[in-house]
Design an enzyme around this catalytic site. Structure first.
Site, short mmCIF file in Angstrom:
data_model
loop_
_atom_site.label_atom_id
_atom_site.label_comp_id
_atom_site.label_asym_id
_atom_site.label_seq_id
_atom_site.Cartn_x
_atom_site.Cartn_y
_atom_site.Cartn_z
N GLU A 90 40.09 34.03 35.00
CA GLU A 90 39.31 34.67 33.93
C GLU A 90 40.13 34.68 32.63
OE1 GLU A 90 36.49 37.85 36.24
OE2 GLU A 90 38.48 38.59 35.76
N ASP A 127 38.00 44.51 29.05
CA ASP A 127 38.80 43.55 28.29
C ASP A 127 38.77 43.72 26.76
OD1 ASP A 127 38.27 42.64 30.84
OD2 ASP A 127 37.53 40.70 30.23
C1 FRU Z 1 37.56 40.30 33.14
C2 FRU Z 1 36.07 40.11 33.19
C3 FRU Z 1 35.67 38.84 32.45
C4 FRU Z 1 34.26 39.11 32.06
C5 FRU Z 1 34.29 40.59 31.77
C6 FRU Z 1 33.03 41.32 32.11
O1 FRU Z 1 37.97 41.62 33.31
O2 FRU Z 1 35.61 40.08 34.52
O3 FRU Z 1 35.84 37.66 33.21
O4 FRU Z 1 33.85 38.36 30.97
O5 FRU Z 1 35.37 41.13 32.50
O6 FRU Z 1 33.06 42.63 31.65
#
Ligand code: FRU
Length: 508
Positions: A216, A33
């Site tokens: 998320e 992300d």
């Molecule tokens: C989304 C996610 C988020 C988390 C991160 C962990 O892709 O799963 O929810 O904070 O990636 O790397």
């Protein structure tokens, strides 16, 4: 740019097979992300979920890059490291203009980042309170960060294992900081005067939108419709899995926010009930996108970027020694459609500086195949069509290479859908989810004039349709670069009224 020490010779770094040439990707190893998107003092910051020791997911750090134009990126050292409290999961950053946090020194306001502390020990032990929210601050333009000793500032209430991805903003209306958090199957809003002490305000979302997976990376921001002067609040909710073409994707809702609660627009109820959602990008490879805070933009626009992959196969795509890239940065705006307000996405205008001398293609009536000739491995394409009155046609592009692989993207009037077909576009042996069939996206506009705007970057395609109301982002892995472009129609002939190809410069 600062090139980290690693095995890849410097002259081939950023020129490896499949490496995007005008998208951000980390110099080495894993990213997911985008995080902490904030504009400050002439720089757009892009932090990102990063594991510097391997090209698969692992203990999360915040990698860091900055740009003055959202096109060229300068890689900076890792910004925030995991510690004994846990990994540094996704989150956001703000400029604390009034120094409400008291973290500021001197005359410059501090930058404050808020992220999820993910405790791997508690995770393994199956404890519910594995995730909580922490903050860190910087007084040197995001170069170095100090974690707040009072972390976590939002401890886990103990009920939900999924309690993460804080997106903070200053809400002028209620005169406080608001954070929106993803909590399993809904979002939660919390408020704070100083970014340090928080109280729970409300929850929203269990009844609406896609629920095929965990929610998320949310975002909440206002956008003004310049035509009517009306302001809508946009609630972005990423979800994994449960996206329309499988795996992870980004949905959104329009409504109002009163400083405490989000109220969805009534006219959306039918469209987001029974597990349906409205999607920002229908391609498989756009996830975890959120918007830039503090960006110097009018209230009718918002800057956005996503992660150009999908949790279905992100860790096994055939790239070394980096894995994953960001999508193109996009400008979001509000448009009125027959379904109500929708978000329109446009690639940021600054990308035009990458254009090399263009080639225009004369208008033509397409009834079978028109060879558009050779193409470079990175290019932009604008196409206009006058569609036949009778809805019995399909029109699309075919990219081909010497290995006889092909990628197809286009529009089928019978289903009123766009398609992206990477089933024959190269390697997909790494996952049976990658190319199980065509991926589709609805057309929103019913105009007889169809406009397609596309970007191809070695191993990715991004399609922006009409006024930006339909978007598809997809990656693929051809064994040699695509080098020929064809336009193909079937059914009723289609008038192509204009086409322009722009070879692009690499940013690296
Ligand atoms: C989304 C996610 C988020 C988390 C991160 C962990 O892709 O799963 O929810 O904070 O990636 O790397």
């Amino acid at each position: 740019k600062q090139l980290p020490v690693n095995a890849v010779p410097v002259d081939s770094l950023y020129h490896e097979p499949y490496r995007p040439q005008f998208h951000f990707s980390p110099p080495h190893n894993w990213m997911n992300d985008p995080n902490g998107l904030v504009y400050f003092d002439g720089e757009y910051h892009l932090f990102y979920q990063h594991f510097p020791d391997s090209n698969v997911w692992g203990p999360m750090h915040w990698g860091h890059a900055v740009s003055t134009d959202l096109v060229h990126w300068e890689n900076l050292p890792i910004a925030i490291y995991p510690d004994s409290a846990g990994y540094i999961f996704s989150g956001s950053a703000v400029v604390d203009l009034k120094n409400t946090s008291g973290f500021g020194e001197g005359t410059q306001p501090p930058m404050v980042a808020m992220y999820t502390i993910h405790d791997p020990m508690k995770d393994r032990a199956g404890l519910n309170d594995r995730e909580s929210q922490g903050i860190a601050y910087s007084n040197d333009k995001g170069r170095t960060w100090t974690k707040y000793p009072g972390n976590p500032v939002i401890p886990n209430p103990g009920e939900e294992r999924d309690f993460r991805d804080p997106k903070v903003f200053w809400d002028g209306g209620s005169g406080q900081w608001i954070v929106v958090l993803a909590v399993k199957d809904h979002v939660a809003f919390w408020g704070s005067p100083d970014l340090k002490s928080w109280r729970h305000l409300s929850d929203w979302g269990t009844q609406y939108g896609g629920h095929g997976g965990v929610w998320e990376c949310p975002d909440l921001f206002p956008l003004t419709d310049t035509a009517t002067g009306e302001t809508k609040w946009i609630l972005i909710v990423n979800i994994n899995p449960g996206a329309p073409n499988g795996g992870s994707g980004t949905q959104y809702f329009t409504g109002t926010f009163n400083g405490k609660e989000f109220t969805m627009d009534d006219n959306l109820k039918d469209q987001v009930s029974g597990g349906q959602g409205i999607w920002l990008d229908y391609g498989m490879d756009d996830y975890a996108g959120v918007t830039w805070s503090n960006a110097p933009l009018a209230p009718d626009r918002r800057l956005w970027i996503g992660w150009m992959s999908n949790w279905e196969y992100a860790t096994v795509v055939p790239t070394t020694d980096w894995r994953s890239a960001c999508t193109l940065p996009r400008e979001l705006s509000l448009i009125q459609t027959s379904h109500g307000y929708r978000l329109a996405s446009h690639p940021v205008q600054a990308l035009e500086q990458l254009r090399q001398e263009s080639r225009t293609i004369s208008p033509a009536r397409i009834d079978s195949t028109l060879d558009l000739g050779e193409i470079p491995s990175i290019f932009e394409l604008e196409l206009d069509f006058q569609l036949p009155e009778s809805d019995d046609f399909s029109i699309g592009l075919v990219l081909e290479n010497e290995a006889k692989e092909s990628y197809r993207i286009g529009y089928d009037s019978r289903s009123n859908q766009f398609y992206s077909d990477r089933t024959a576009a190269g390697d997909h042996s790494f996952s049976d989810r990658f190319a199980a069939g065509n991926h589709t996206a609805p057309r929103i506009s019913d105009n007889r004039h169809l406009h397609l705007h596309l970007y191809f970057d070695v191993a990715s395609a991004e399609l922006f349709v009409d006024d930006g109301s339909t978007v598809m982002t997809e990656i693929y892995f051809p064994s040699t670069p695509f080098s020929r472009l064809k336009l193909q129609a079937s059914g009723n002939p289609v008038e192509m009224t204009g086409a322009t190809i722009y070879p692009l410069h690499s940013i690296w």
